[in-house]
Motif scaffolding. Structure first.
Motif, PDB file in Angstrom:
ATOM      1  N   ILE A  62       5.902  14.979   2.495  1.00  0.00           N
ATOM      2  CA  ILE A  62       5.281  13.854   1.792  1.00  0.00           C
ATOM      3  C   ILE A  62       5.487  14.148   0.323  1.00  0.00           C
ATOM      4  N   ASN A  63       6.089  13.209  -0.359  1.00  0.00           N
ATOM      5  CA  ASN A  63       6.429  13.379  -1.775  1.00  0.00           C
ATOM      6  C   ASN A  63       7.152  14.709  -2.019  1.00  0.00           C
ATOM      7  N   GLY A  64       8.098  15.013  -1.141  1.00  0.00           N
ATOM      8  CA  GLY A  64       8.964  16.164  -1.345  1.00  0.00           C
ATOM      9  C   GLY A  64       8.344  17.512  -1.036  1.00  0.00           C
ATOM     10  N   ASN A 106       8.454   4.699   4.022  1.00  0.00           N
ATOM     11  CA  ASN A 106       9.222   5.550   4.924  1.00  0.00           C
ATOM     12  C   ASN A 106      10.643   5.661   4.387  1.00  0.00           C
ATOM     13  N   SER A 107      10.930   6.797   3.741  1.00  0.00           N
ATOM     14  CA  SER A 107      12.233   6.996   3.116  1.00  0.00           C
ATOM     15  C   SER A 107      13.117   7.923   3.943  1.00  0.00           C
ATOM     16  N   SER A 108      12.736   8.140   5.198  1.00  0.00           N
ATOM     17  CA  SER A 108      13.524   9.038   6.042  1.00  0.00           C
ATOM     18  C   SER A 108      14.778   8.341   6.550  1.00  0.00           C
ATOM     19  N   SER A 109      15.690   9.147   7.083  1.00  0.00           N
ATOM     20  CA  SER A 109      16.926   8.582   7.628  1.00  0.00           C
ATOM     21  C   SER A 109      16.664   7.840   8.927  1.00  0.00           C
ATOM     22  N   TYR A 123      16.037   9.261  -3.562  1.00  0.00           N
ATOM     23  CA  TYR A 123      15.167   8.091  -3.444  1.00  0.00           C
ATOM     24  C   TYR A 123      13.942   8.274  -4.335  1.00  0.00           C
ATOM     25  N   GLY A 124      13.283   7.168  -4.618  1.00  0.00           N
ATOM     26  CA  GLY A 124      12.025   7.194  -5.380  1.00  0.00           C
ATOM     27  C   GLY A 124      11.319   5.863  -5.188  1.00  0.00           C
ATOM     28  N   LEU A 170      11.988  15.495  -6.560  1.00  0.00           N
ATOM     29  CA  LEU A 170      12.073  14.925  -5.215  1.00  0.00           C
ATOM     30  C   LEU A 170      10.671  14.535  -4.765  1.00  0.00           C
ATOM     31  N   PRO A 171      10.414  13.238  -4.564  1.00  0.00           N
ATOM     32  CA  PRO A 171      11.261  12.078  -4.835  1.00  0.00           C
ATOM     33  C   PRO A 171      11.576  11.955  -6.334  1.00  0.00           C
ATOM     34  N   GLY A 172      12.488  11.029  -6.664  1.00  0.00           N
ATOM     35  CA  GLY A 172      12.762  10.707  -8.059  1.00  0.00           C
ATOM     36  C   GLY A 172      11.512  10.151  -8.719  1.00  0.00           C
ATOM     37  N   PRO A 173      11.546   9.957 -10.045  1.00  0.00           N
ATOM     38  CA  PRO A 173      10.360   9.475 -10.763  1.00  0.00           C
ATOM     39  C   PRO A 173       9.774   8.203 -10.134  1.00  0.00           C
ATOM     40  N   GLU A 174       8.443   8.141 -10.151  1.00  0.00           N
ATOM     41  CA  GLU A 174       7.759   6.923  -9.707  1.00  0.00           C
ATOM     42  C   GLU A 174       7.862   5.920 -10.855  1.00  0.00           C
ATOM     43  N   LEU A 175       8.552   4.822 -10.627  1.00  0.00           N
ATOM     44  CA  LEU A 175       8.714   3.805 -11.663  1.00  0.00           C
ATOM     45  C   LEU A 175       7.583   2.796 -11.514  1.00  0.00           C
TER      46      LEU A 175
END
Ligand code: C2O
Ligand code: CU
Length: 424
Positions: free
Chosen positions: A175-177, A197-200, A119-120, A36-41
């Motif tokens: 921040i970054n999980g 901003n990956s928040s709801s 998310y990632g 969390l977050p998922g892998p940084e692609l």
């Protein structure tokens, strides 16, 4: 992981897992590859990205590639793809047309799946990008947990309608999980920080202890010129790239969000997300050119409006409030023709803020409440304060299929503030 040249392959496994947001503070997260977050692609512009998604959850899921100008069939929403049932595998495959800071997230049962961590980031690099001493992605999130660190859903009518109205905000700031994360930077160096901003529902006004930073990019990549700022608002779904530093050895800087009132029942607060620690002095190779890139305007401010999109709220017998696009929940909008320049007037007649997000295409803001915007940028998400009106221009290139736009406050999206249309 590079396979053939120009093909970048990742496997993402969606599952439930335990995640430590702080020492001894464990949550049941849902996410990708038990991170969390998922892998940084990461890949280069022009590469083909191949992502094999396996669903190990007990419910259907999908991945949406937020901000990517890819074919409709790869957009990862339920209007173009049947959600993956538990156990199913799907291969997303597309060329990366633009450099910039993008992200991926679940587009199924988002008020649960995104809130729990699905998310990632997806960073697309260009060899001609400005040079920095470091490059970091900071994914901003918050979680609403009870004292046992569980995600409870509001059961009673009143708390439920409040969450639907305000969006879900919580006091666990990540921040970054991670809670209270420490961000290291060497003295004398300048880094590129890519903020997502990956928040709801949280409005995040980035502040670095009053230090100046330079905003160099946003949703659709670099700006024309860097903007020197001490704070910048990043609403759900948006990205901002900043150049930070150089700082002095031994400095400690707070990374905070300043108060922002989005006119809901929630009390605006100033909150600390992380601490920046400045380490030993190091040499710098960073160089920021005067012009980052040239952005050709798509349309003039007075261009004739081709479509009106009105965001509003209305009373609902069952849930207190409905969230509407042109008076409708989960609306069907008219088709758009490939190659026909779109000039949309997007207005917010409600008394609260909404971040408007268009899937699959970048737009330019050409007017903001009757005025010309202060700077040129390519955007895919833009905030509309209460009773505001924007004019956006976008060009539908040859990627027919079904597309959507919606409010990126996930609870508002779920409550109906979205529409889809056919590009023909
Ligand atoms: Cu990040 Cu449908 O959106
Ligand atoms: Cu909204």
């Amino acid at each position: 992981m590079k396979n053939r040249p120009n093909e970048v392959v990742y496997n993402l496994e969606a599952s439930k897992f335990n995640w430590d947001i702080a020492p001894g503070k464990t949550i049941e997260a849902w996410g990708y590859n038990k991170q969390l977050p998922g892998p940084e692609l990461r890949a280069n512009v022009g590469d083909t990205l191949v992502v094999r998604l396996t669903n190990h959850l007990e419910e259907p899921t999908l991945i949406h590639w937020h901000g990517l100008r890819i074919p409709a069939a790869m957009d990862g929403t339920d209007v173009v793809q049947k959600p993956l049932a538990p156990g199913e595998v799907f291969e997303y495959r597309f060329v990366l047309p633009d450099a910039g800071t993008f992200w991926y997230h679940s587009h199924a049962n988002e008020t649960v799946q995104m809130e729990r961590g699905m998310y990632g980031s997806l960073i697309v690099e260009d060899p001609t990008d400005p040079v920095f001493d470091g490059d970091k992605v900071l994914m901003i999130d918050d979680m609403k947990l009870n004292s046992d660190n569980e995600f409870t859903r509001p059961g009673w009518f009143v708390p439920r309608i409040v969450e639907r109205h305000d969006g879900r905000e919580g006091d666990t700031l990540l921040i970054n999980g991670k809670e209270n994360s420490v961000i290291d930077i060497a003295a004398g160096q300048t880094e590129r920080w890519r903020i997502v901003n990956s928040s709801s529902a949280r409005y995040f006004t980035l502040h670095l202890g009053g230090k100046e930073f330079k905003m160099i990019g946003t949703d659709g990549g670099l700006l024309e010129h860097a903007r020197t700022l001490t704070e910048v608002l990043i609403t759900p779904g948006e990205r901002v790239d900043i150049a930070v530093g150089p700082f002095e050895e031994g400095e400690t800087i707070l990374l905070e969000s300043l108060r922002y009132s989005r006119s809901t029942f929630l009390r605006p607060k100033r909150q600390q997300f992380a601490t920046v620690n400045v380490g030993e002095q190091k040499a710098s190779i960073a160089y920021l050119p005067e012009t980052l890139r040239v952005i050709e305007p798509l349309a003039r401010q007075d261009a004739a409006i081709t479509r009106k999109v009105r965001l509003s709220v209305g009373p609902s017998l069952a849930d207190g409030m409905d969230f509407l696009v042109n008076g409708d929940v989960h609306a069907h909008d008219k088709p758009v023709k490939v190659g026909e320049l779109q000039i949309w007037e997007v207005s917010n007649t409600s008394l609260m803020d909404h971040p408007f997000h268009l899937h699959g295409f970048f737009f330019q803001l050409i007017e903001e409440n009757g005025k010309r915007p202060e700077y040129m940028a390519w955007k895919d998400t833009v905030n509309l304060p209460p009773r505001s009106k924007l004019k956006i221009a976008w060009m539908p290139d040859d990627r027919p299929g079904r597309w959507m736009y919606h409010c990126h406050i996930i609870e508002h999206h779920a409550a109906g503030m979205m529409a889809h249309f056919e590009l023909v």
